[in-house]
Motif scaffolding. Structure first.
Motif, PDB file in Angstrom:
ATOM      1  N   LEU A  49       0.831  -1.203   0.000  1.00 21.43           N
ATOM      2  CA  LEU A  49       0.000   0.000   0.000  1.00 21.43           C
ATOM      3  C   LEU A  49       0.865   1.252   0.000  1.00 21.43           C
ATOM      4  O   LEU A  49       0.618   2.202  -0.760  1.00 21.43           O
ATOM      5  CB  LEU A  49      -0.931  -0.001   1.210  1.00 21.43           C
ATOM      6  CG  LEU A  49      -2.090  -1.003   1.167  1.00 21.43           C
ATOM      7  CD1 LEU A  49      -2.822  -1.025   2.504  1.00 21.43           C
ATOM      8  CD2 LEU A  49      -3.059  -0.676   0.045  1.00 21.43           C
ATOM      9  N   ARG A  53       0.970   4.263  -3.112  1.00 20.52           N
ATOM     10  CA  ARG A  53       0.152   5.428  -2.759  1.00 20.52           C
ATOM     11  C   ARG A  53       0.337   6.599  -3.718  1.00 20.52           C
ATOM     12  O   ARG A  53      -0.625   7.313  -4.036  1.00 20.52           O
ATOM     13  CB  ARG A  53       0.461   5.864  -1.320  1.00 20.52           C
ATOM     14  CG  ARG A  53      -0.534   6.881  -0.757  1.00 20.52           C
ATOM     15  CD  ARG A  53      -0.301   7.138   0.723  1.00 20.52           C
ATOM     16  NE  ARG A  53      -0.561   5.940   1.509  1.00 20.52           N
ATOM     17  CZ  ARG A  53       0.328   5.327   2.279  1.00 20.52           C
ATOM     18  NH1 ARG A  53       1.564   5.799   2.350  1.00 20.52           N
ATOM     19  NH2 ARG A  53       0.009   4.260   2.970  1.00 20.52           N
ATOM     20  N   ASP A  85      -4.069   3.962   5.494  1.00 18.08           N
ATOM     21  CA  ASP A  85      -3.618   4.302   4.140  1.00 18.08           C
ATOM     22  C   ASP A  85      -4.152   5.670   3.729  1.00 18.08           C
ATOM     23  O   ASP A  85      -3.463   6.444   3.079  1.00 18.08           O
ATOM     24  CB  ASP A  85      -4.073   3.231   3.150  1.00 18.08           C
ATOM     25  CG  ASP A  85      -3.657   3.539   1.735  1.00 18.08           C
ATOM     26  OD1 ASP A  85      -2.492   3.273   1.395  1.00 18.08           O
ATOM     27  OD2 ASP A  85      -4.488   4.076   0.976  1.00 18.08           O
ATOM     28  N   ARG A  87      -6.431   6.668   1.573  1.00 18.29           N
ATOM     29  CA  ARG A  87      -7.014   6.913   0.256  1.00 18.29           C
ATOM     30  C   ARG A  87      -8.505   6.607   0.236  1.00 18.29           C
ATOM     31  O   ARG A  87      -9.027   5.883   1.089  1.00 18.29           O
ATOM     32  CB  ARG A  87      -6.304   6.057  -0.790  1.00 18.29           C
ATOM     33  CG  ARG A  87      -5.043   6.663  -1.338  1.00 18.29           C
ATOM     34  CD  ARG A  87      -4.325   5.745  -2.296  1.00 18.29           C
ATOM     35  NE  ARG A  87      -3.640   4.645  -1.623  1.00 18.29           N
ATOM     36  CZ  ARG A  87      -2.882   3.755  -2.233  1.00 18.29           C
ATOM     37  NH1 ARG A  87      -2.729   3.816  -3.544  1.00 18.29           N
ATOM     38  NH2 ARG A  87      -2.267   2.810  -1.549  1.00 18.29           N
TER      39      ARG A  87
END
Length: 400
Positions: A49, A53, A85, A87
């Protein structure tokens, strides 16, 4: 010639569209998104991840699936890691195409529980994607199911669907697309597997046709993986993907070609079909994935970087004993080379490993490939060892 100055300018813009003042605005860059399709998350997801990104704006995460006989099951997603993360996330619900029917009440209950859990965990949930390989004859009913499901979703949560090129010939497709906010046209693994995993020219044609039917944004789901075909006594091949099958027989490997996908991405950025909003790559690779591009190659293709292949031979030695390794220093995953030759001095003994055999002469060691595997971009593989008085660090040749 029109006398009115504004009409005169319009006339010249139509007639001489190549002039700088009359050029249309450049198309916005295509959004790049990523599917996460592992049914059980692993510690390796954290680094994958982080490394993805900067290049992919949104994560579409397999969350829930319904299958004949097996019923409903959740993917074991690491929600704290997904929250960290940061997002935007779209939860994907897979409804198997072999289900005898779509139970709205049960689906609504399962989806509501899923969304509540993910939102309570702090996941930045922006949408829900329904992945259902409906037959074209059942699209009208599928559209009604989606309209009713959408009415049950929290306000502001977008609804999208995975869609198939076969639906392009259905008169019910426009109404189906009106029931959702966007669609994801899957252009890989949609034909007889014996014809290949992906055809870039066909994918482009499907995208053009989809853009003429859809009045809402759509995305293309593109492959960054491979599968193997196993023979079956009935004649139809069996597809082996992420999970190895306990079956004998020779496997025919099919792998999406990064260069083909890079070329297609360049075409789509230059001349995007109407309403194309972005590309979604299937799937996020983890270290050790046998049938997925490395993340290095995937990011290079998504960015439109030139793809380069390059090998380096590296030696490590202790008291005259050398370990000999290959390093893939390009941004493209590669099959190991057929032959690697080194200049040496007085080798007493040598041997190949990892699918290589060695031929030895007074001045050379030649490692010959016996079996082929891919090495990820940035990856390393030991090809053999030797006890020698010396090996010339810079005198080696690699043959594809």
């Amino acid at each position: 010639m029109p006398a009115n100055p504004s009409l005169r300018h319009l006339f010249f813009c139509v007639a001489l569209g190549a002039l700088a003042g009359c050029r249309p605005e450049p198309a916005p860059p295509l959004d790049q998104q990523l599917y996460i399709w592992q049914r059980q998350w692993q510690p390796a997801h954290e680094q994958a991840l982080a490394d993805s990104r900067a290049d992919f704006s949104t994560l579409r995460v397999l969350a829930l699936q319904a299958q004949p006989k097996a019923g409903w099951s959740r993917a074991l997603v690491d929600l704290p890691r997904l929250k960290a993360d940061g997002r935007s996330v779209i939860a994907v619900v897979r409804l198997d195409g072999q289900l005898p029917g779509l139970d709205l009440q049960e689906a609504g209950t399962q989806v509501a529980l899923l969304l509540a859990e993910w939102q309570a965990a702090g996941v930045l949930l922006s949408g829900l994607e329904i992945d259902h390989d409906s037959g074209s004859a059942r699209l009208a009913g599928y559209g009604e199911f989606l309209l009713k499901l959408r009415a049950q979703l929290p306000p502001g949560l977008k609804l999208s669907i995975t869609a198939l090129p076969a639906w392009l010939d259905s008169p019910h497709l426009p109404a189906l697309l009106q029931a959702v906010d966007s669609s994801v046209l899957q252009v890989h693994a949609v034909s007889d597997p014996r014809r290949g995993l992906f055809d870039p020219a066909q994918a482009r044609q499907w995208a053009e046709r989809w853009g003429r039917v859809s009045v809402k944004p759509f995305y293309l789901a593109l492959p960054a993986y491979g599968v193997a075909l196993l023979p079956d006594s009935g004649g139809a091949p069996i597809v082996e993907s992420e999970t190895p099958l306990n079956r004998g027989g020779e496997r025919r490997e099919l792998l999406a070609d990064p260069q083909q996908l890079s070329d297609l991405g360049r075409q789509l950025r230059t001349q995007p079909p109407a309403h194309l909003a972005g590309l979604i790559w299937f799937r996020l690779p983890l270290p050790g994935d046998r049938r997925a591009w490395s993340l290095t190659t995937l990011k290079a293709v998504a960015r439109g970087d030139a793809l380069a292949s390059a090998w380096r031979v590296e030696l490590s030695s202790q008291a005259g004993l050398y370990d000999i390794s290959l390093v893939n220093v390009g941004n493209l995953d590669l099959p190991v080379p057929a032959r690697v030759a080194l200049n040496v001095e007085s080798c007493e003994v040598a041997d190949g490993v990892n699918g290589y055999r060695v031929q030895q002469s007074p001045q050379h060691l030649v490692f010959n490939r016996q079996s082929s595997v891919r090495i990820a971009a940035g990856g390393r593989r030991v090809l053999g060892w030797a006890r020698c008085h010396g090996i010339d660090q810079g005198a080696w040749n690699v043959y594809p």
